[in-house]
Design a protein around this motif. Sequence first.
Motif, short mmCIF file in Angstrom:
data_model
loop_
_atom_site.label_atom_id
_atom_site.label_comp_id
_atom_site.label_asym_id
_atom_site.label_seq_id
_atom_site.Cartn_x
_atom_site.Cartn_y
_atom_site.Cartn_z
N LEU B 203 0.87 -1.17 0.00
CA LEU B 203 0.00 0.00 0.00
C LEU B 203 0.90 1.21 0.00
O LEU B 203 1.85 1.29 0.79
CB LEU B 203 -0.88 0.01 1.25
CG LEU B 203 -1.72 1.28 1.44
CD1 LEU B 203 -2.74 1.46 0.34
CD2 LEU B 203 -2.41 1.27 2.80
N ASN B 230 6.04 2.82 1.41
CA ASN B 230 5.12 1.71 1.16
C ASN B 230 4.97 0.84 2.40
O ASN B 230 5.94 0.62 3.13
CB ASN B 230 5.64 0.85 0.01
CG ASN B 230 5.85 1.64 -1.27
OD1 ASN B 230 6.87 2.31 -1.42
ND2 ASN B 230 4.89 1.61 -2.16
N PHE B 231 3.77 0.34 2.59
CA PHE B 231 3.48 -0.62 3.66
C PHE B 231 3.31 -2.02 3.08
O PHE B 231 2.65 -2.17 2.04
CB PHE B 231 2.14 -0.30 4.34
CG PHE B 231 2.09 0.99 5.06
CD1 PHE B 231 2.60 1.10 6.34
CD2 PHE B 231 1.52 2.11 4.48
CE1 PHE B 231 2.54 2.30 7.03
CE2 PHE B 231 1.46 3.31 5.15
CZ PHE B 231 1.97 3.42 6.43
N PRO B 232 3.80 -3.05 3.77
CA PRO B 232 3.44 -4.41 3.37
C PRO B 232 2.00 -4.69 3.78
O PRO B 232 1.54 -4.18 4.81
CB PRO B 232 4.41 -5.29 4.16
CG PRO B 232 4.77 -4.48 5.37
CD PRO B 232 4.69 -3.03 4.95
N ILE B 233 1.30 -5.48 3.00
CA ILE B 233 -0.10 -5.75 3.28
C ILE B 233 -0.47 -7.10 2.69
O ILE B 233 0.18 -7.56 1.75
CB ILE B 233 -0.97 -4.60 2.70
CG1 ILE B 233 -2.39 -4.65 3.24
CG2 ILE B 233 -0.97 -4.60 1.20
CD1 ILE B 233 -3.19 -3.39 2.94
#
Lengths: 333, 333, 333
Positions: B203, B230-233
């Motif tokens: 994300l 960015n985020f891991p999702i």
Amino acid sequence: MPTSPTIATVSSHSALQIMKGAKDEGFNTLLICDKKREKFYKRFNLVDEFLLVDEFKDILDEKIQKQLNDKNCVLIPHGSFVEYIGGRETMRVNVPMFGNKKVLEWEADRRKSYEWFKKAGIKVPHSFLKPDEIDRLTLVKLFGAKGGRGYSLVKSSEEFKEKVGHFDSEKMQLQEYILGTRFYPHFFYSPLTGENELTGIDLRYESNADGLPRMPADFYMAPTYVVTGNFPITMRESLLPDVFEIADKLTETSKKLFPPGLTGPYSLEMVCNDKLELYVFEISARIVAGTNVGIPGSPYSYLKYGKEMSMGRRIAMEIKKAISENRLDDVVS
Amino acid sequence: MPTSPTIATVSSHSALQIMKGAKDEGFNTLLICDKKREKFYKRFNLVDEFLLVDEFKDILDEKIQKQLNDKNCVLIPHGSFVEYIGGRETMRVNVPMFGNKKVLEWEADRRKSYEWFKKAGIKVPHSFLKPDEIDRLTLVKLFGAKGGRGYSLVKSSEEFKEKVGHFDSEKMQLQEYILGTRFYPHFFYSPLTGENELTGIDLRYESNADGLPRMPADFYMAPTYVVTGNFPITMRESLLPDVFEIADKLTETSKKLFPPGLTGPYSLEMVCNDKLELYVFEISARIVAGTNVGIPGSPYSYLKYGKEMSMGRRIAMEIKKAISENRLDDVVS
Amino acid sequence: MPTSPTIATVSSHSALQIMKGAKDEGFNTLLICDKKREKFYKRFNLVDEFLLVDEFKDILDEKIQKQLNDKNCVLIPHGSFVEYIGGRETMRVNVPMFGNKKVLEWEADRRKSYEWFKKAGIKVPHSFLKPDEIDRLTLVKLFGAKGGRGYSLVKSSEEFKEKVGHFDSEKMQLQEYILGTRFYPHFFYSPLTGENELTGIDLRYESNADGLPRMPADFYMAPTYVVTGNFPITMRESLLPDVFEIADKLTETSKKLFPPGLTGPYSLEMVCNDKLELYVFEISARIVAGTNVGIPGSPYSYLKYGKEMSMGRRIAMEIKKAISENRLDDVVS
């Protein structure tokens, strides 16, 4: 069970993780698979045998159950499993199922889970019995509403009358709104060791509630809470002793309410306010989809095991250990 | 190519990951490096050879290209590569480049990518041809606007007139606003196996759009959408069969539109509404920066490979496999 | 120190990570443990010896310090350690402590850390000396306010008068509000190699600030900023050279201000606006709780080390290396 069991589940939710965990621990795997999803699950090469069905409810068919028993299956129930097949129907499935099936009725019935929480002595949001009692921010929840559709937030009994109108205690719950951060810790209670283990924590990513804040406030719409994904997250370490204490209270109480009590994977829905007080909203008494953030492992499972350990693998490890100790009956029902 | 190629890229975006993936698969690495960034990249000790340049456009210089070819380089294009050098200019670079360069013009041109999406039969947000047609929440996008500056959100044709005024079809796009959660799945299409693989999902974390919600509503400012991280999702598992189907449709259609079609890494920008319907907004037809969350691996690459596998490493693995099968021409262009 | 030291810390914050990192590098571990938390820490099986105390301040007791010295302990200070014991008191603790204790007074005193930032020449938000100067969005911060309680956001000197009223320069700070995305990069400065290393990045998850955006705007409440957890995150690669340059400036300047300067783990609180400019708000000159997202490792520690490396393990590795080089005095104080 003379030969090693086959680990089986249904094609949704956390099935990839369950299949992978089973393979990592050396088991054969079987997937009860919606025909339309066969292609998808084949991409990952984790399933030894596909049992194709038209719909998940086919698992209630005795012929299917016989096939599963002939293959010496242990079924791993997950959230979609229970949702599609139904809590009561799941209890009738005559195939060894991981965990204690009795928990399903305590989880599904809000009154029963409330009783469980109260007996355990854990902190839950206050429930008002009628609108006149509302003296703080309160969420008007509709029983059975999918994804929180139709929920309202009110500050007072006046606002309740204005926004909601008539109160129907059969359909509505008036729940104190706890403002804070949400956490979904994933626990595994092992009846073999008598211990609660934390395998990870996630935060749910919900549509449209988590899309709304990026819009200008004048386009406000009522939020819905349909879970579409999950974020990995860690929790302030000084809160974790409290989180474990809550888990211990819940598993200990469950032994009295429905022996042998809650066993295997489960998760709590928690909110932490800005005084660092934790409130429990719900319990999911089986593997939750949020554990997918912990593939192949999480900070907490690494601290505990010193290696990669997803919840799916933890389940398979428990079955393996139970077999070696000749205690499989203690981990299935 | 008699000797093993050197894997090369440009000093930005996902260069660390590409270099590390190449080293993990046993390749030599070369970085075309902005002089000011040499110190930074040296800290990680992943680059065998630095080719220092004053600006990224120097790669269009024939002498530089000769150096790269003398060293038997395979260039890995990434988002900053294409952005700084330009899509058309990139196509003129006479060094073997990973993936199919032809995709760049289909990705960069909104009309062409729209045609591609339509032919693939995937769900995209509706585009209104003129303000009078606006009958729902609509985003007024300006072509070429950096980071979404100057975008407006309108509910009706009246509001369009009020907020935007004159409609210029050459400069504006009227795109249905889809409220929901955003996902950026990372795919790798292998021409060697003919398969789409999911290596991770992220994300985007955007300035100032993701800072605004922490301010009181009365300080409202127009959001901008500059990607800063960015985020891991993870994504709800029951959505993944749909996501793969979309990917398959796009790669299959691309084979007809610009043979041999889209190959190698790419990513989709998706929104999931609260009915769990997925809309595709954009395709990035090369490695995206969001794959950096999947270093050294992601839940999905672990499920597929049973080990750590970043997109950077997946690229290097493909080159290695292509060489061993004598098919390098199928993975570069 | 004739025998290998025991790595010790206090039972909170990042203690699990510190203990695990020490075990991974082969050290014995000791936990100075609040009696009520003993059960919790025993669950993870990472502590060789518990030193039970009634409260963390007991560490100021000379008998306790003698015990720690008899066991050849190196104390790892973390955020809760400093918070509960106090910066000045921590400096009096007569047990070898990892890092340079002198940094504690530079970190704790806003004026001193501001001087440090200024000398380092890094970009910080502007501070207005009096309300009349306010010409942009400004945060009125109260010194010593826990979790940001009582902070106000104002646009102008008029709004200051209206919302806050009287200005008390002893109690208030008028800080330019930088709208953007927040990042908390984790650094380790090794006096053995003279290098800054990035071991990970997190984003804080704060109550109630991160719960508020999910509520309708008309229920607005003043946000508070109590850290309850952390998300793993990656940063746009083209920003990282700037982030390292800031880190280098801070460690170089610290050598002059308080020799041998800042050593070991630290973290910066940064905001990135939509022009991709980075502002530094604060420095935490010891291991931060956000490093818990990097257990067992992070994308950045993998790029640097090619294996799992948490900050806790990095600390233990440094102690091990210092011993082997006979330079333990360079890493403790």
